[in-house]
Structure formats: C-alpha cells, structure tokens
Design a protein around this motif. Structure first.
Motif, PDB file in Angstrom:
ATOM      1  N   PRO A 111      -4.901   3.913   1.609  1.00 12.16           N
ATOM      2  CA  PRO A 111      -6.046   4.697   2.092  1.00 12.16           C
ATOM      3  C   PRO A 111      -6.272   4.455   3.576  1.00 12.16           C
ATOM      4  N   PRO A 112      -6.678   5.498   4.324  1.00 12.10           N
ATOM      5  CA  PRO A 112      -6.875   5.334   5.772  1.00 12.10           C
ATOM      6  C   PRO A 112      -7.954   4.320   6.135  1.00 12.10           C
ATOM      7  N   ASN A 113      -8.865   4.039   5.182  1.00  6.99           N
ATOM      8  CA  ASN A 113      -9.936   3.075   5.466  1.00  6.99           C
ATOM      9  C   ASN A 113      -9.615   1.683   4.925  1.00  6.99           C
ATOM     10  N   SER A 142      -8.650  -2.099   4.769  1.00  5.70           N
ATOM     11  CA  SER A 142      -8.833  -3.171   5.744  1.00  5.70           C
ATOM     12  C   SER A 142      -7.477  -3.718   6.169  1.00  5.70           C
TER      13      SER A 142
END
Length: 331
Positions: free
Chosen positions: A8-10, A12
C-alpha cells in the motif's frame, strides 16, 4: 516467487522492509515439441528477448534504461538448430498496457546464435552461464483505448504505438564454465518507441494529465506515463529511446572473482509537452561498477557503486550516488 510485491502507498518504512509482500514472479506452462514450443503463463516479455541480454549488476533490476518486464502471455517459438548457428523465431500475445485495450500486445522477434562462439555471462547478479554469441531484433505493437478527456466520459479515444529493440551479447574473449578465467563479454541493448514506459521499471518521467479546461476531475483508465491527453483532448503516447551497454571480465586464473561495468542513457522527445517542466525529466543517464566473488559454487557476494542523473525540463539536474553490498545463495 519472491518478496518484492507491491505494498500500500501509505505503508510505513518499517512495514516496507520487515513485512514485504509475497508475489508470483514466474508461473507458466511450457510445452516443447520437434516443431513448436508453447509458453502459457507469466514469464519474461518477448520484447528484448529477456533475460538473455540482461547486464551483470549487483543492483536490483531493472536499472535505468533496461527493458525489464514480465507478463502473462501466450508465446509460440521455434529454434532452427545447426551445429554452428541457430535461429529462433517467436511471436507472443501478451497482456496489454491497459485492461480496456481489449486486445493483447503483439510481440515478435528473431534471434541469431553462433553456437561455436561462447562466453561466460552473468545476467543480473546470480545467473551465470556460458552463452552463445547472439543478436536479437524484436518489436511490440500495442493499442490504447483511453476514456475521453471529460469529468463524465461516455466514450473512449483510441491510439496505437510501437517500439523495437536491438540486442547483442558478444563474448570478446570466449570461455566456458569450466575455464572462466580471463573471460570478457559485452552486453548491449537499444530500444526506441512510444507508449512503452511499463516495459521498463518504475518509469513515467513525471508526465501527467492536464487539468480539465472546464473544471472537474478526470479519472484516467490507463497507468501513468503511457498515453496522455493534451488540453485540447487529443491523445498521444509518450516516446522513449534508450540504450544500455556493459562489460564483464572474469579474473584469472579461476574466474571466481570478476568485475563488471554498465552505462545507460534515456531520452524522450515529447515528455516535456505533458506537464510542468519542473516536474518532468526527459533525459537520464546511469553508470555502475561491480566487484563479484564466488566464495563457494553456491555462495556469492557483490559490491556495487552506482551513479544516477536526471535532467528536468526547467534545466535542473538531479543526481544520486549509491553503494550496495549483496550476497546470494544459489541452488
């Protein structure tokens, strides 16, 4: 299979490195006969005759200027063999650049191999073999059906693009796997075409769709960097021309230690017309140097220095220096 799948682009930074995503790298059925070979499934793209001409580098591929892509496909091929020379002809229907293209990519190529002239060649960091001198020519034809440039599209705009690739592997000092010392080999690839950013790795150049003239939000149905509208609603594919060359030399007496170096350049003749010049690069070049050591037949280490450079439309230049130390367990 490997652990280099999309996240996912978000995600961490900690999750990115400690919880990588499992993915399918290759998954295929290969049927061989006296008359024709058939590949069905996900494998290297036929374009560029991958991975035969890949460079030797410690870096995670694909590097800038390198055609490096796998895709679901149906491929038909045949190798006409003689003791001295072999000729491979192949054609493939591959996953298109967008789902709404409706028809697959058409790829085809011909490769000439001089069986009596072989040299040691490492593709990437782990795949070492004695390969025949080879020259390959391949091409791709693709179609795009992009939703019209409107906040509420009701139709599509179509265009086609094509590209060609010329590739070579030349054993300058021939050798064999039993006697790798003093082997010297050359790899080289040249590509020219349009709408091919996805055949490289992570390439878009920074191009983007313009704002709608009447306001609102446009939602494209094609991946970024392939085909873009001008503000007048005309659709154009993004051009790219690239080459990458490399040398690898295996030190005597055993060839267990060797060095390699590579250089690539990329250029786009129309990328700067697709957005703000300060956000788009139309030129890049990359170079690296590598030192490899086979500790045992199964354990290999490699150290690399690489230099990256990009030139943006407003004249700004961005560069990056990297070192990488890697180890492989080969089985």
């Amino acid at each position: 299979m490997d652990f280099l799948g999309n996240q996912p682009p978000n995600a961490s930074e900690a999750s990115f490195f400690t919880s990588p995503t499992f993915r399918i790298r290759h998954a295929l059925i290969k049927l061989e006969s006296e008359y024709i070979d058939v590949v069905i499934g996900q494998y290297w793209q036929l374009f560029g005759f991958q991975p035969y001409f890949h460079p030797n580098t410690v870096e995670m591929q694909g590097v800038p200027g390198q055609i490096y892509s796998r895709s679901p496909q149906l491929r038909l091929s045949h190798i006409f063999k003689t003791d001295t020379v072999s000729v491979e002809v192949a054609a493939a229907a591959s996953r298109p650049p967008q789902r709404d293209s409706h028809i697959p990519d058409g790829q085809a190529g011909i490769r000439f191999l001089l069986n009596s002239w072989k040299g040691v060649h490492t593709a990437g960091g782990a795949g070492t073999s004695a390969d025949a001198l080879a020259i390959g020519v391949s091409g791709v034809l693709r179609k795009f059906d992009v939703a019209e440039f409107s906040a509420t599209p009701t139709t599509t705009v179509s265009t086609t693009s094509n590209a060609y690739s010329i590739d070579a592997f030349i054993p300058i000092i021939p050798s064999s796997m039993d006697d790798r010392g003093n082997a010297l080999s050359f790899t080289g690839s040249f590509q020219n075409g349009s709408g091919t950013a996805d055949l490289y790795t992570g390439l878009s150049g920074g191009v983007a769709f313009p704002a709608l003239p009447g306001g609102g939000t446009y939602t494209p149905n094609v991946d970024n960097g392939l085909a873009v509208f001008y503000s007048d609603g005309t659709l154009h594919t993004v051009d790219w021309r690239s080459y990458i060359v490399g040398l690898q030399y295996y030190l005597p007496p055993s060839g267990k230690i060797w060095v390699s170096g590579n250089f690539s350049q990329m250029y786009s003749g129309n990328a700067l017309t697709f957005g703000a010049p300060s956000r788009i690069f139309d030129r890049s070049w990359w170079a690296d140097g590598n030192l490899f050591f086979d500790i045992t037949p199964a354990v290999r280490t490699g150290l690399e220095y690489a230099y990256f450079h990009q030139t943006y439309g407003d004249g700004a230049n961005a560069s990056n220096h990297r070192f990488q130390l890697s180890a492989w367990y080969i089985f």
